[in-house]
Scaffold this active site. Sequence first.
Site, PDB file in Angstrom:
ATOM      1  N   ASN A 112      73.183  28.832  32.033  1.00 28.95           N
ATOM      2  CA  ASN A 112      72.176  28.969  33.098  1.00 28.95           C
ATOM      3  C   ASN A 112      71.330  30.237  32.931  1.00 28.95           C
ATOM      4  OD1 ASN A 112      73.489  26.727  33.936  1.00 28.95           O
ATOM      5  ND2 ASN A 112      74.370  27.607  35.793  1.00 28.95           N
ATOM      6  N   HIS A 178      23.873  20.569  42.988  1.00 25.05           N
ATOM      7  CA  HIS A 178      23.963  19.124  43.277  1.00 25.05           C
ATOM      8  C   HIS A 178      23.431  18.280  42.116  1.00 25.05           C
ATOM      9  CE1 HIS A 178      24.440  20.269  47.610  1.00 25.05           C
ATOM     10  NE2 HIS A 178      23.601  21.227  47.252  1.00 25.05           N
ATOM     11  N   SER A 299      31.129   5.442  17.165  1.00 19.67           N
ATOM     12  CA  SER A 299      31.666   4.238  17.778  1.00 19.67           C
ATOM     13  C   SER A 299      32.024   3.255  16.677  1.00 19.67           C
ATOM     14  CB  SER A 299      30.605   3.628  18.699  1.00 19.67           C
ATOM     15  OG  SER A 299      30.874   2.260  18.898  1.00 19.67           O
ATOM     16  N   LYS A 305      25.863   5.346  17.685  1.00 12.92           N
ATOM     17  CA  LYS A 305      26.487   6.263  18.644  1.00 12.92           C
ATOM     18  C   LYS A 305      27.023   7.539  18.008  1.00 12.92           C
ATOM     19  CE  LYS A 305      27.367   5.837  22.553  1.00 12.92           C
ATOM     20  NZ  LYS A 305      28.398   5.039  23.197  1.00 12.92           N
ATOM     21  N   ASN A 307      29.303  10.439  19.862  1.00 13.64           N
ATOM     22  CA  ASN A 307      29.905  10.736  21.164  1.00 13.64           C
ATOM     23  C   ASN A 307      30.481  12.154  21.220  1.00 13.64           C
ATOM     24  OD1 ASN A 307      29.351   8.070  21.963  1.00 13.64           O
ATOM     25  ND2 ASN A 307      31.267   7.351  21.042  1.00 13.64           N
ATOM     26  N   GLU A 312      34.688  15.671  25.834  1.00 13.66           N
ATOM     27  CA  GLU A 312      35.348  14.718  26.738  1.00 13.66           C
ATOM     28  C   GLU A 312      36.858  14.951  26.772  1.00 13.66           C
ATOM     29  OE1 GLU A 312      32.825  10.689  26.718  1.00 13.66           O
ATOM     30  OE2 GLU A 312      33.354  11.392  24.736  1.00 13.66           O
ATOM     31  N   TYR A 339      71.361  27.075  39.774  1.00 19.09           N
ATOM     32  CA  TYR A 339      70.947  26.138  38.729  1.00 19.09           C
ATOM     33  C   TYR A 339      71.297  24.716  39.111  1.00 19.09           C
ATOM     34  CZ  TYR A 339      70.330  23.724  34.326  1.00 19.09           C
ATOM     35  OH  TYR A 339      69.907  22.838  33.368  1.00 19.09           O
ATOM     36  N   GLN A 344      66.092  21.322  33.970  1.00 15.16           N
ATOM     37  CA  GLN A 344      65.816  20.989  32.566  1.00 15.16           C
ATOM     38  C   GLN A 344      64.424  20.368  32.417  1.00 15.16           C
ATOM     39  OE1 GLN A 344      69.022  19.727  29.847  1.00 15.16           O
ATOM     40  NE2 GLN A 344      68.066  17.712  29.891  1.00 15.16           N
ATOM     41  N   LYS A 347      60.831  22.110  30.941  1.00 14.12           N
ATOM     42  CA  LYS A 347      60.454  22.448  29.568  1.00 14.12           C
ATOM     43  C   LYS A 347      59.321  21.607  28.993  1.00 14.12           C
ATOM     44  CE  LYS A 347      64.912  24.226  28.952  1.00 14.12           C
ATOM     45  NZ  LYS A 347      65.062  23.873  30.391  1.00 14.12           N
TER      46      LYS A 347
HETATM   47  N1  ARG Z   1      69.522  22.117  28.723  1.00 14.01           N
HETATM   48  C1  ARG Z   1      69.749  22.831  29.914  1.00 14.01           C
HETATM   49  C2  ARG Z   1      68.393  23.142  30.565  1.00 14.01           C
HETATM   50  O1  ARG Z   1      67.445  22.996  29.893  1.00 14.01           O
HETATM   51  C3  ARG Z   1      70.473  24.097  29.633  1.00 14.01           C
HETATM   52  C4  ARG Z   1      71.252  24.645  30.792  1.00 14.01           C
HETATM   53  C5  ARG Z   1      72.434  23.788  31.055  1.00 14.01           C
HETATM   54  N2  ARG Z   1      73.236  24.316  32.101  1.00 14.01           N
HETATM   55  C6  ARG Z   1      74.167  23.582  32.720  1.00 14.01           C
HETATM   56  N3  ARG Z   1      74.816  24.144  33.676  1.00 14.01           N
HETATM   57  N4  ARG Z   1      74.384  22.345  32.375  1.00 14.01           N
HETATM   58  O2  ARG Z   1      68.278  23.511  31.706  1.00 14.01           O
END
Ligand code: ARG
Length: 478
Positions: A112, A178, A299, A305, A307, A312, A339, A344, A347
């Site tokens: 954690n 506008h 295109s 075309k 683009n 975009e 935690y 998770q 990420k």
């Molecule tokens: N893969 C977990 C995350 O990204 C790591 C931490 C896991 N901790 C736990 N108590 N299971 O958060």
Amino acid sequence: MTPLWGGRFTGANDPLMARFNASLPFDWQLWEADIAGSVAWAKAIARAGLLTEAERDQIVAGLEAVRGEIAPDPAAAFAAAADEDIHSYIERRLTERIGPVAGKLHTGRSRNDQVATDVRLWLKWQIRGQGPGVRDQASAFDLQPPTSNLQLLLFDLIRAAVHRAEAEIAVLMPGYTHVQPAQPVRWGHWLLSHAWAWQRDRERLTDLVKRLDVLPLGAGALAGCPFPIDRAALAADLGFAAVSPNSIDAVSDRDFVAEFLFWASLTGIHLSRWAEDLILWSSREFSYVTLADAYSTGSSLMPQKKNPDALELLRGKAGRLVGGLVGLLVTLKGLPSAYDKDLQEDKEPLFDAVETLSLALPVAQGALETLTIHPDRMAVALGDELLATDLADALVRAGVPFRQSHHLVGQAVRRAEALGCTLRDVPLADLQAISPHFTAEMAAVWDFERSVEQRAAAGGTARSAVQAQIARLRVLCE
Ligand code: ARG
């Protein structure tokens, strides 16, 4: 693959559960931060008397060896691995290399506080480009995402805008509100309006680093470390400016991810608004600008075309960035203390935002640097009606209160419509029939250069005011 937590279990995970639970397919990107954190942790627990010097050296050398085996081709190293996450992977490889002494590394530590540390460290590297393997733009498509340098990418984009604004300071164009033609402005003034938004993005990024630069390691699972760890020394080793003041907060807190995703979203929105102006102006109807072939596509059906795909996509990526932010905020909302595995989910949006902007910022810069502008087309679009405010201002200079002068010029516009001519061509006699305050000298207002030059107050369109902006941005971007 034996998980780190197998002791109290008799049965293995269902394969679907293992897949659902696994974060290695994405958190492998943290591998170098994880090793750096473990090296510092080994030193910290050795200082606290939990490892002999020999054990510490064995662990550190083992971690360096693991770094050496991954570094040449991280994508290949992780492709076949079935570990639960990057922390399990590194610990397994360390154990395979140095044997049971590796089992001492996790003393007083939890995944954690470990994962919170890894993500903070990794993100600091991406922002400042200080980590290993700093991204060079040419390698942006590599499978292995190298360290980015978001601050530098923003800085380069602003500098490109400042450079163009100065080189093309003489070019005038209609300014819009506008999406209706409003008043003449310098093309460079428009460009700098976006550079200032990007400058605020730079400031925000620097500001959030203050809250990112706090070390959670030493918080344990949630209740702190039972061994006499010197967290200040640990922070210094890892290059963190401060240590987290509360162990529960340390493992709960993902504010830094949320703040970063907000920053990424707003930066994306700024790129999007800038791109939208240029998309409109690159249409045949405007033809103020032409995007270089290098940033356009064609295109598959219509041969004629061309683009503005780069622009975009810059506009489109903002949606994806905002989606990442909203997703994380919803994940955090109502989450119990400390935690929870929900965390998770921080990420993938984070990695995606870094990757997205690491490409978007240099693409925006490239599109800007290679754009052709068409001052002649901008000049044609400068209609006399854009100077109506200047005529009202001329009446103000003759002593007419602005509310009244606005009304008088409005009547003159109506007269022009009735005569089927432009405002400039309304005969003086007709103007004076509306108000005796209209004079022959007021014909001087029909000059676009004069109009922009009148706005010399700070922040205006006069050459001197635009140069002052350029000078300020230059200082900020030194
Ligand atoms: N893969 C977990 C995350 O990204 C790591 C931490 C896991 N901790 C736990 N108590 N299971 O958060």
